[in-house]
Design a protein around this motif. Structure first.
Motif, PDB file in Angstrom:
ATOM      1  N   PRO A 150       0.704  -1.228  -0.100  1.00 27.51           N
ATOM      2  CA  PRO A 150       0.025  -0.062   0.004  1.00 27.51           C
ATOM      3  C   PRO A 150       0.964   1.273   0.039  1.00 27.51           C
ATOM      4  N   VAL A 151       1.964   1.267   0.720  1.00 25.64           N
ATOM      5  CA  VAL A 151       2.718   2.427   0.658  1.00 25.64           C
ATOM      6  C   VAL A 151       3.278   2.595  -0.906  1.00 25.64           C
ATOM      7  N   LEU A 194       3.132   5.669  -6.154  1.00 23.85           N
ATOM      8  CA  LEU A 194       2.978   5.762  -7.635  1.00 23.85           C
ATOM      9  C   LEU A 194       1.678   6.928  -7.863  1.00 23.85           C
ATOM     10  N   VAL A 195       0.705   6.822  -7.307  1.00 25.65           N
ATOM     11  CA  VAL A 195      -0.552   7.871  -7.454  1.00 25.65           C
ATOM     12  C   VAL A 195       0.358   9.327  -7.136  1.00 25.65           C
ATOM     13  N   ALA A 196       1.156   9.260  -6.177  1.00 25.45           N
ATOM     14  CA  ALA A 196       1.472  10.772  -5.980  1.00 25.45           C
ATOM     15  C   ALA A 196       2.449  11.349  -6.921  1.00 25.45           C
ATOM     16  N   THR A 197       3.125  10.406  -7.800  1.00 28.01           N
ATOM     17  CA  THR A 197       3.670  10.964  -8.860  1.00 28.01           C
ATOM     18  C   THR A 197       2.858  11.674  -9.971  1.00 28.01           C
ATOM     19  N   GLY A 198       1.626  11.687  -9.984  1.00 34.54           N
ATOM     20  CA  GLY A 198       0.937  12.523 -10.919  1.00 34.54           C
ATOM     21  C   GLY A 198       1.212  12.033 -12.454  1.00 34.54           C
ATOM     22  N   ALA A 199       2.086  11.171 -12.609  1.00 35.41           N
ATOM     23  CA  ALA A 199       2.267  10.581 -13.983  1.00 35.41           C
ATOM     24  C   ALA A 199       1.587   9.428 -14.412  1.00 35.41           C
ATOM     25  N   ALA A 200       1.245   9.095 -15.500  1.00 40.64           N
ATOM     26  CA  ALA A 200       0.515   8.111 -16.082  1.00 40.64           C
ATOM     27  C   ALA A 200       1.485   6.658 -15.760  1.00 40.64           C
ATOM     28  N   ARG A 248      -7.022  -1.383  -2.620  1.00 39.51           N
ATOM     29  CA  ARG A 248      -8.251  -0.812  -3.387  1.00 39.51           C
ATOM     30  C   ARG A 248      -8.784   0.586  -2.994  1.00 39.51           C
ATOM     31  N   ALA A 249      -8.396   0.987  -1.519  1.00 36.80           N
ATOM     32  CA  ALA A 249      -8.710   2.131  -1.044  1.00 36.80           C
ATOM     33  C   ALA A 249      -7.952   3.386  -1.718  1.00 36.80           C
ATOM     34  N   VAL A 250      -6.880   3.083  -2.366  1.00 39.52           N
ATOM     35  CA  VAL A 250      -6.042   4.094  -3.065  1.00 39.52           C
ATOM     36  C   VAL A 250      -6.452   4.716  -4.137  1.00 39.52           C
ATOM     37  N   ALA A 251      -7.099   5.759  -4.507  1.00 41.62           N
ATOM     38  CA  ALA A 251      -7.638   6.257  -5.570  1.00 41.62           C
ATOM     39  C   ALA A 251      -6.729   6.717  -6.640  1.00 41.62           C
ATOM     40  N   PRO A 252      -6.440   6.383  -7.891  1.00 42.09           N
ATOM     41  CA  PRO A 252      -5.530   6.777  -8.819  1.00 42.09           C
ATOM     42  C   PRO A 252      -5.954   7.995  -9.471  1.00 42.09           C
ATOM     43  N   GLY A 253      -5.146   8.778  -9.909  1.00 40.60           N
ATOM     44  CA  GLY A 253      -5.187   9.966 -10.694  1.00 40.60           C
ATOM     45  C   GLY A 253      -5.741   9.614 -12.118  1.00 40.60           C
ATOM     46  N   VAL A 294      -5.021  -4.677  -8.594  1.00 41.37           N
ATOM     47  CA  VAL A 294      -4.475  -5.652  -7.309  1.00 41.37           C
ATOM     48  C   VAL A 294      -4.647  -6.890  -7.486  1.00 41.37           C
ATOM     49  N   ILE A 295      -3.715  -7.684  -7.305  1.00 39.96           N
ATOM     50  CA  ILE A 295      -4.061  -8.942  -7.555  1.00 39.96           C
ATOM     51  C   ILE A 295      -3.091  -9.867  -6.400  1.00 39.96           C
ATOM     52  N   GLY A 296      -3.575 -11.057  -6.127  1.00 39.92           N
ATOM     53  CA  GLY A 296      -2.706 -11.837  -5.113  1.00 39.92           C
ATOM     54  C   GLY A 296      -1.562 -12.614  -5.776  1.00 39.92           C
ATOM     55  N   PRO A 297      -0.872 -13.129  -4.752  1.00 34.28           N
ATOM     56  CA  PRO A 297       0.384 -13.859  -5.054  1.00 34.28           C
ATOM     57  C   PRO A 297       0.255 -14.847  -6.266  1.00 34.28           C
ATOM     58  N   THR A 298       1.069 -14.714  -7.202  1.00 33.42           N
ATOM     59  CA  THR A 298       0.831 -15.330  -8.678  1.00 33.42           C
ATOM     60  C   THR A 298       2.206 -16.124  -9.184  1.00 33.42           C
TER      61      THR A 298
END
Length: 385
Positions: free
Chosen positions: A186-187, A192-198, A215-220, A227-231
């Motif tokens: 989550p950190v 990533l969202v804070a970068t403002g970049a696509a 999932r509570a993090v809102a992308p810009g 988000v996926i589980g271990p794969t």
């Protein structure tokens, strides 16, 4: 006669899966050489860890409690050698197995931790520059030439360093080991969202709590956060990515082998040396220490700036990926396996010579004819003088 090797390593929610992953890489190579491999492990109830062995047909046995149990397991399974990879295993366990005449290979990260072995493997960057005291006759395989990488990674190594595409939104893969014990996903999602970049990012979250938090993090605008589980598809995801974000651990060498531009975060103290060396060599970008990135801070702002530069500058990604690709050739498991097999065969020959010498001395003391004694012994008869 088939050579049989035991691997003593563990995995778990706090231990992580790094020790297991690199041991699986060595096991794959040994099996390719016709060796039978058995894991003696506490897998911490991790379904993903169990699956790694089951999918490869690698037999698994519960970890012996003490050195007596380990020696008994070695005898029961007919082991010719033992591989150990653990920060917690007492040195007396490997010592007891080695005292039986079996070859012992120990995988370490820097300090030998008092572990006795015939072969030490330290796959870390610049490990070859250290000169630790070794037991008489022991050898040490050190540096990135001996990085133990799974076949699924090695098979996806490009034939040459790849260039970065400016034509598409950068694909990002963020992952933090099989358990993400320190809750890094989550950190990094928020950074990533804070970068403002696509970006178009896949973030691997080890459990439901981490997935809910991400999932509570809102992308810009222009940002996509899946988000996926271990794969088991992680190597394929990485091979198609433009940027990876990961903890600085054993997975770093996989990223370098793939020639993938990467940003690393230091999660625990035992990653300090590897993290600093990798950044100093220009093989990855550094985001800093995880605790400092959890809250708004100068360190968090700096980490977001590093990610922003990588997301918006294809040339910087290309240069980073080229240095990474040149650092790890993917043949480490092959080199380690060959060294182990040579030691096993040499040790087996030495044990046979020692046994033959002992037999000759006993026969001579009894005044028996040695060749005649051998023939009668083979026929399970009692020789006469």
């Amino acid at each position: 006669m088939t050579i049989t090797v035991g691997i003593r390593c563990d995995a778990g929610p706090r231990t992580g899966v790094g020790h297991l992953v690199r041991c699986v890489a060595l096991a794959e190579e040994l099996v390719a050489h016709g060796v039978a491999v058995h894991f003696l492990s506490d897998l911490g109830g991790l379904a993903w860890a169990h699956a790694q062995l089951e999918q490869r047909g690698l037999p698994w046995h519960p970890a012996p409690y003490d050195e007596v149990g380990l020696v008994a397991a070695a005898a029961r399974l007919g082991l010719d050698a033992l591989v150990t990879d653990s920060y917690e295993l007492p040195p007396r366990h490997a010592a007891a197995v080695r005292a039986t005449g079996r070859t012992v290979l120990t995988i370490v990260d820097g300090e030998l931790r008092g572990q006795p072995a015939d072969i030490y493997v330290d796959q870390n960057l610049d490990a070859e520059l250290a000169v630790p005291d070794l037991p008489p006759g022991a050898i040490r395989l050190a540096g990135l030439d001996y990085a133990l990488l799974r076949a699924a990674v090695r098979e996806r190594r490009p034939a040459a360093a790849r260039g970065a595409s400016a034509a598409r939104t950068p694909k990002v893969v963020a992952f933090f080991g099989g358990t993400d014990a320190y809750r890094a996903a989550p950190v990094i999602g928020r950074l990533l969202v804070a970068t403002g970049a696509a970006f178009d990012a896949v973030v691997v979250a080890a459990d439901r709590g981490l997935r809910d938090e991400l999932r509570a993090v809102a992308p810009g605008a222009g940002q996509r956060l899946r988000v996926i589980g271990p794969t088991d598809e992680l190597p394929a995801l990485l091979a198609d990515a433009d940027l990876a974000v990961s903890a600085s651990g054993t997975s770093t060498w996989e990223l370098l082998c793939l020639g993938l531009p990467s940003a690393l975060v230091r999660v625990v103290d035992n990653q300090i040396i590897g993290y600093e060396r990798t950044i100093a060599h220009g093989l990855a970008a550094g985001l800093g220490h995880l605790p400092a990135l959890r809250v708004p801070s100068a360190e968090a702002d700096a980490a977001a700036a590093v990610l922003r530069d990588l997301l918006t500058d294809p040339a910087a990604r290309t240069a980073l990926g080229a240095r990474a690709w040149a650092a790890v050739d993917g043949r480490g498991a092959e080199r380690v396996a060959r060294a182990l097999l040579a030691a096993i065969r040499s040790g087996t020959d030495a044990r046979r010579t020692a046994v033959a010498a002992l037999e000759r001395s006993v026969v001579a003391a009894q005044n028996w004819d040695y060749e005649g004694w051998q023939a009668m012994h083979a026929a399970n008869k009692t020789p006469s003088r």
